[in-house]
Design a protein around this motif. Structure first.
Motif, PDB file in Angstrom:
ATOM      1  N   ALA A   1      43.115  40.919  84.068  1.00 54.07           N
ATOM      2  CA  ALA A   1      41.698  40.576  83.912  1.00 54.07           C
ATOM      3  C   ALA A   1      40.828  41.765  84.311  1.00 54.07           C
ATOM      4  O   ALA A   1      39.709  41.924  83.836  1.00 54.07           O
ATOM      5  CB  ALA A   1      41.349  39.366  84.772  1.00 54.07           C
ATOM      6  N   ASP A   2      41.355  42.611  85.174  1.00 52.46           N
ATOM      7  CA  ASP A   2      40.625  43.819  85.585  1.00 52.46           C
ATOM      8  C   ASP A   2      40.304  44.698  84.392  1.00 52.46           C
ATOM      9  O   ASP A   2      39.374  45.489  84.432  1.00 52.46           O
ATOM     10  CB  ASP A   2      41.468  44.658  86.571  1.00 52.46           C
ATOM     11  CG  ASP A   2      41.391  44.144  87.988  1.00 52.46           C
ATOM     12  OD1 ASP A   2      42.162  44.635  88.832  1.00 52.46           O
ATOM     13  OD2 ASP A   2      40.567  43.247  88.272  1.00 52.46           O
TER      14      ASP A   2
ATOM     15  N   VAL B   1      36.583  40.657  96.607  1.00 52.95           N
ATOM     16  CA  VAL B   1      37.065  41.834  95.881  1.00 52.95           C
ATOM     17  C   VAL B   1      37.173  41.494  94.396  1.00 52.95           C
ATOM     18  O   VAL B   1      37.807  40.514  94.020  1.00 52.95           O
ATOM     19  CB  VAL B   1      38.466  42.258  96.395  1.00 52.95           C
ATOM     20  CG1 VAL B   1      38.969  43.480  95.637  1.00 52.95           C
ATOM     21  CG2 VAL B   1      38.433  42.538  97.886  1.00 52.95           C
ATOM     22  N   SER B   2      36.521  42.308  93.566  1.00 52.94           N
ATOM     23  CA  SER B   2      36.580  42.109  92.106  1.00 52.94           C
ATOM     24  C   SER B   2      36.228  40.696  91.689  1.00 52.94           C
ATOM     25  O   SER B   2      36.868  40.143  90.799  1.00 52.94           O
ATOM     26  CB  SER B   2      37.984  42.432  91.574  1.00 52.94           C
ATOM     27  OG  SER B   2      38.196  43.810  91.596  1.00 52.94           O
TER      28      SER B   2
ATOM     29  N   LYS C   1      40.005  37.332  95.752  1.00 48.34           N
ATOM     30  CA  LYS C   1      40.184  38.445  94.813  1.00 48.34           C
ATOM     31  C   LYS C   1      40.241  37.892  93.387  1.00 48.34           C
ATOM     32  O   LYS C   1      40.972  36.941  93.114  1.00 48.34           O
ATOM     33  CB  LYS C   1      41.473  39.194  95.127  1.00 48.34           C
ATOM     34  CG  LYS C   1      41.643  40.466  94.299  1.00 48.34           C
ATOM     35  CD  LYS C   1      42.773  41.330  94.836  1.00 48.34           C
ATOM     36  CE  LYS C   1      42.863  42.652  94.094  1.00 48.34           C
ATOM     37  NZ  LYS C   1      43.950  43.501  94.567  1.00 48.34           N
ATOM     38  N   ARG C   2      39.478  38.500  92.525  1.00 49.22           N
ATOM     39  CA  ARG C   2      39.420  38.106  91.108  1.00 49.22           C
ATOM     40  C   ARG C   2      39.144  36.617  90.954  1.00 49.22           C
ATOM     41  O   ARG C   2      39.835  35.899  90.210  1.00 49.22           O
ATOM     42  CB  ARG C   2      40.736  38.470  90.384  1.00 49.22           C
ATOM     43  CG  ARG C   2      40.762  39.908  89.907  1.00 49.22           C
ATOM     44  CD  ARG C   2      41.929  40.166  88.976  1.00 49.22           C
ATOM     45  NE  ARG C   2      43.191  40.132  89.661  1.00 49.22           N
ATOM     46  CZ  ARG C   2      43.749  41.161  90.285  1.00 49.22           C
ATOM     47  NH1 ARG C   2      43.148  42.325  90.270  1.00 49.22           N
ATOM     48  NH2 ARG C   2      44.899  41.037  90.906  1.00 49.22           N
TER      49      ARG C   2
ATOM     50  N   GLU D   1      30.935  42.286  90.444  1.00 52.28           N
ATOM     51  CA  GLU D   1      29.816  42.339  89.512  1.00 52.28           C
ATOM     52  C   GLU D   1      28.798  41.327  90.012  1.00 52.28           C
ATOM     53  O   GLU D   1      28.993  40.124  89.885  1.00 52.28           O
ATOM     54  CB  GLU D   1      30.270  41.954  88.093  1.00 52.28           C
ATOM     55  CG  GLU D   1      31.323  42.877  87.501  1.00 52.28           C
ATOM     56  CD  GLU D   1      30.771  44.242  87.085  1.00 52.28           C
ATOM     57  OE1 GLU D   1      31.565  45.078  86.674  1.00 52.28           O
ATOM     58  OE2 GLU D   1      29.546  44.470  87.182  1.00 52.28           O
TER      59      GLU D   1
ATOM     60  N   GLU E   1      33.551  46.091  94.911  1.00 54.54           N
ATOM     61  CA  GLU E   1      33.687  46.187  93.458  1.00 54.54           C
ATOM     62  C   GLU E   1      33.459  44.872  92.728  1.00 54.54           C
ATOM     63  O   GLU E   1      34.190  44.525  91.801  1.00 54.54           O
ATOM     64  CB  GLU E   1      35.063  46.755  93.087  1.00 54.54           C
ATOM     65  CG  GLU E   1      35.288  48.132  93.701  1.00 54.54           C
ATOM     66  CD  GLU E   1      36.480  48.870  93.120  1.00 54.54           C
ATOM     67  OE1 GLU E   1      37.334  48.246  92.489  1.00 54.54           O
ATOM     68  OE2 GLU E   1      36.507  50.103  93.300  1.00 54.54           O
TER      69      GLU E   1
END
Lengths: 190, 579
Positions: free
Chosen positions: B77-78, B135-136, B110-111, B164, B162
């Motif tokens: 997904a990154d 994170v992310s 994360k994510r 959005e 990092e």
């Protein structure tokens, strides 16, 4: 497996047709299967499809531009979005000018490069020296304010900030001065 | 002597010394009694896939939970391979925890998709909440951050890495109440918008325990100078804007205050930088163990090299490839303690200017004997170089090589890079994570299956010739947990040969491979403990859906399967088919 590519316009199909790829022939051996946008039958049912596909395969020789491959190179989107293009030497050094204000005990220095235009510059000056510049208009200069931003240009003349295009200003400005309104009268007013 | 003769409290006390998740998981499997003692005393839980368990079951098993780590979307997904609304929502977790009597203190995500509502609920539901690390992640705005600032009275850590984040401009920082003096770590480098600088100064001034501070791009150098005056005890600093006239008074003040900051061990940021100002940093370089310049635009190779020469104690270095092979040579001769190196591309789509090549990597391998973790983006690699690296370095735990042209052969011999990677896995017996790139055949997978016995995570792209490749890996890598594959000729035969294998793994991702819908259905049917998801976003599908949606010969575009204790998830969007 190599056959799908010619019918599939999806640029992620990079296994086919890359120049210099020595394993192309090996990849041509695998049987074709059905892709969602490909109505050809499986090889058991139709040998001819393989032949047509190989021919099409030869046509696909132009290398696909790398930028089109989704998700490659594997860099986090956040990082990709924050990358800045390489700057030339000129762009790295700033344009530092002294800024003085009537009545203020010391001068400041600012880098004109960090501003994109007059509004940002004025806002920064207003914050730095705690004043309000008022409304700028071409005809009347800065209306409704005691203080007026001016600058000394290459010719040594004192000009009103805002009259010339931004690029011209940053290239010709030697120093800035925030004058008290009474002394600024006569500048820029035609 | 049988441990069961000890009272529970003694056993529990012994368990206090067992901190790693793996060990605690093992301990809980020994017997019923240990399971019970362990679950009541467990405070920290790590969940690598948020869909493998439900929050309700987590809460039921670990009533003493204080710290939760959750990961959502699959790794790819990154790289934009997973649509944004695929899943990974944290809200249900926070809602369930809030309803329970869990005294949550720490949440690390994360994510995941984090909404402002989630953050607000989080901030109001746990009076002892201390630490938030994102994170992310995505889905939130600075309003959510403001809620955390305003409501978490004992907040120690707010670490945004990092993400959005939609920026609603500046006020979040001012939401930290005057009574908040407990901050130890504040990282807002990823926020794009303005903040109130005066508020920031006051916040830092009233945070005597502040050890880690990472600023965003809008914080100018003169504010940095004032902040460092207030917090000379910082251990970790992320600089926002680093631009000034070196002859200015502010800059002199900065130079002076930096001399006082002799606790700084970790330096990052420089989101905006004037190279002529870098010399002020040299005094703290001596003590640095971590340096991250990977987001610093405009620092040329020379600037980077000059800086690195002062960093003799560096253990981790993240840098852009404009440092060049020569610059890496300087790193190799200066940074003898180096353990981790990450070299990122400054221009990922520029095929012409080869900033770093195999030469830089070879120099590093020769000069840095402690190197154990590598992420290296380069334009080319040779087998000879990799073989040399394998001779020089036998301690790799993580080895990720990304050649920007995904199928590039060894430019000297025109051969695939099988032998090079083979050498790496053969000599690095502790290798846990590997990412491959370049032209690769089935042979490299034969080597991986044969030698990479400790491998836990493998990332493959545009590699291999046939199903054999994938089978070598599945059969040989006994410790494999995560396998992610894109654009490889692996299909049904490989997927279905050993279905039980996937129960020993966290997840498998395959996209643009040769796997059919039928095979996925078979797998899903035979293995109820696995969730098999198909992601079908192709617009072309819509028109052909009627003909092909039930055709088992359909090649799936993206398949993601993972083991789970709780069956199909209920929050998948329309285009995700749960088989």
């Amino acid at each position: 497996m190599a056959f799908e590519k010619d019918l599939n316009l999806d640029a992620t199909e990079l296994r086919l047709g890359l120049p210099g790829s020595s394993d192309e022939s090996a990849k041509n051996q695998t049987p074709a299967t059905l892709r969602s946008n490909n109505k050809r039958a499986l090889p058991e049912e139709s040998m001819s499809s393989n032949a047509t596909a190989s021919k099409n395969c030869d046509q696909e020789t132009a290398p696909l531009p790398k930028a089109q491959v989704v998700g490659w190179p594997p860099i986090r989107s956040y990082r990709k979005n924050n990358l800045q293009p390489k700057k030339s030497e000129g762009e790295i050094s700033g344009i530092y000018v002294k800024v003085s204000m009537d009545g203020a005990p010391y001068l400041r220095k600012i880098d004109l490069k960090v501003f994109k235009g007059y509004p940002e510059l004025l806002k920064a000056l207003e914050e730095m020296f705690k004043f309000k510049a008022g409304e700028y208009s071409e005809r009347e200069g800065y209306n409704g304010s005691e203080f007026v931003p001016t600058y000394e240009d290459k010719d040594g003349d004192w000009m009103l900030v805002g009259d010339v295009p931004w690029e011209m200003f940053t290239n010709s400005c030697k120093k800035l001065k925030i004058m008290k309104g009474s002394e600024a009268r006569g500048l820029g007013c035609v | 002597m049988n441990m069961n003769y000890f009272p529970d409290e003694v056993v529990e006390h012994v368990f206090d010394f067992i901190t790693s998740h793996k060990d605690r998981n093992s301990v809980s499997l020994v017997c019923k009694s240990w399971y019970k003692i362990e679950r009541y005393s467990r405070q920290r839980v790590f969940i690598g896939n948020c869909y493998s368990i439900t929050p309700q079951r987590l809460i039921a098993r670990f009533p003493g939970l204080k710290s939760l780590t959750l990961k959502g979307k699959p790794h790819f997904a990154d790289f934009n391979l997973v649509p944004h609304d695929w899943g990974g929502f944290v809200y249900p977790w926070i809602k369930a925890l809030a309803k329970s009597r869990i005294g949550l203190e720490e949440l690390r995500l994360k994510r995941m998709v984090v909404s402002d509502d989630s953050l607000e609920l989080l901030s109001k539901s746990f009076p002892n909440f201390k630490s938030l690390v994102l994170v992310s992640c995505e889905g939130f705005t600075t309003d959510g951050v403001a809620a955390i600032a305003a409501n978490c009275r004992f907040l120690r850590e707010l670490d945004l890495q990092e993400n959005e984040v939609e920026d609603h401009r500046g006020h979040w920082l001012s939401c930290f109440p005057e009574s908040c003096t407990s901050l130890v770590s504040l990282n807002f480098a990823c926020l794009k918008g303005e903040i109130n600088l005066a508020s920031l100064e006051r916040l830092v001034a009233r945070s005597p325990n502040l050890k880690s501070l990472r600023l965003n791009r809008v914080v100018p150098l003169d504010t940095l100078q004032k902040l460092l005056m207030r917090a000379p005890q910082l251990v970790d600093l992320g600089i926002g804007s680093y631009v000034d006239d070196p002859s200015s008074e502010v800059f002199s003040k900065l130079k002076a205050v930096i001399q006082l900051c002799n606790s700084i061990r970790s330096l990052s940021g420089f989101l905006e930088v004037a190279p002529c100002c870098m010399s002020a940093i040299y005094p703290i370089c001596e003590n640095l163990t971590f340096l991250n310049l990977s987001y610093a635009p405009g620092l040329q190779g020379n600037d980077l090299t000059k800086l690195v020469q002062h960093c003799r104690k560096l253990q981790r270095l993240w840098i852009l490839d404009c440092i060049g092979d020569k610059g890496l040579g300087v790193v190799a001769s200066t940074c003898k303690e180096l353990q981790e190196l990450r070299v990122f591309p400054s221009d990922p789509f520029d095929a012409e200017n080869a900033a770093v090549t195999e030469e830089g990597l070879v120099l590093i391998s020769a000069g840095c004997p402690k190197l154990n973790s590598l992420l290296y983006f380069c334009h080319q690699m040779t087998n000879a170089a990799l073989i040399t690296v394998a001779k020089n370095c036998t301690n790799f735990i993580r080895f990720r090589l990304c050649i920007l042209d995904p199928v590039k052969a060894d430019p000297v011999t025109n051969q695939p890079l099988d032998e090079g990677f083979g050498a790496i896995v053969r000599s690095n017996k502790s290798l846990k994570r590997l990412s491959l790139s370049g032209l690769l055949t089935d042979q490299v997978f034969l080597y991986i299956g044969m030698y990479a016995k400790k491998l836990e995570m493998l990332s493959i792209a545009f590699a291999g010739d046939s199903n054999k490749g994938m089978l070598y890996v599945l059969n040989g890598c006994k410790k494999l947990r995560k396998l992610e594959i894109r654009d490889c000729p692996f299909g049904d035969v490989a997927l279905l040969q050993d279905m039980g294998k996937y129960e020993t793994m966290r997840s498998l991702w395959m996209s643009s491979c040769e796997v059919t819908l039928g095979a996925c259905k078979t797998l899903a049917k035979k293995m109820p403990s696995l969730n098999v998801e198909i992601i079908n976003e192709s617009e072309k599908l819509e028109s052909e859906q009627l003909e092909f949606s039930f055709d088992d010969r359909l090649l799936v575009d993206k398949m993601y399967l993972y083991r789970t204790l709780v069956g199909d998830r209920k929050d998948a969007p329309e285009y995700v088919w749960l088989l």
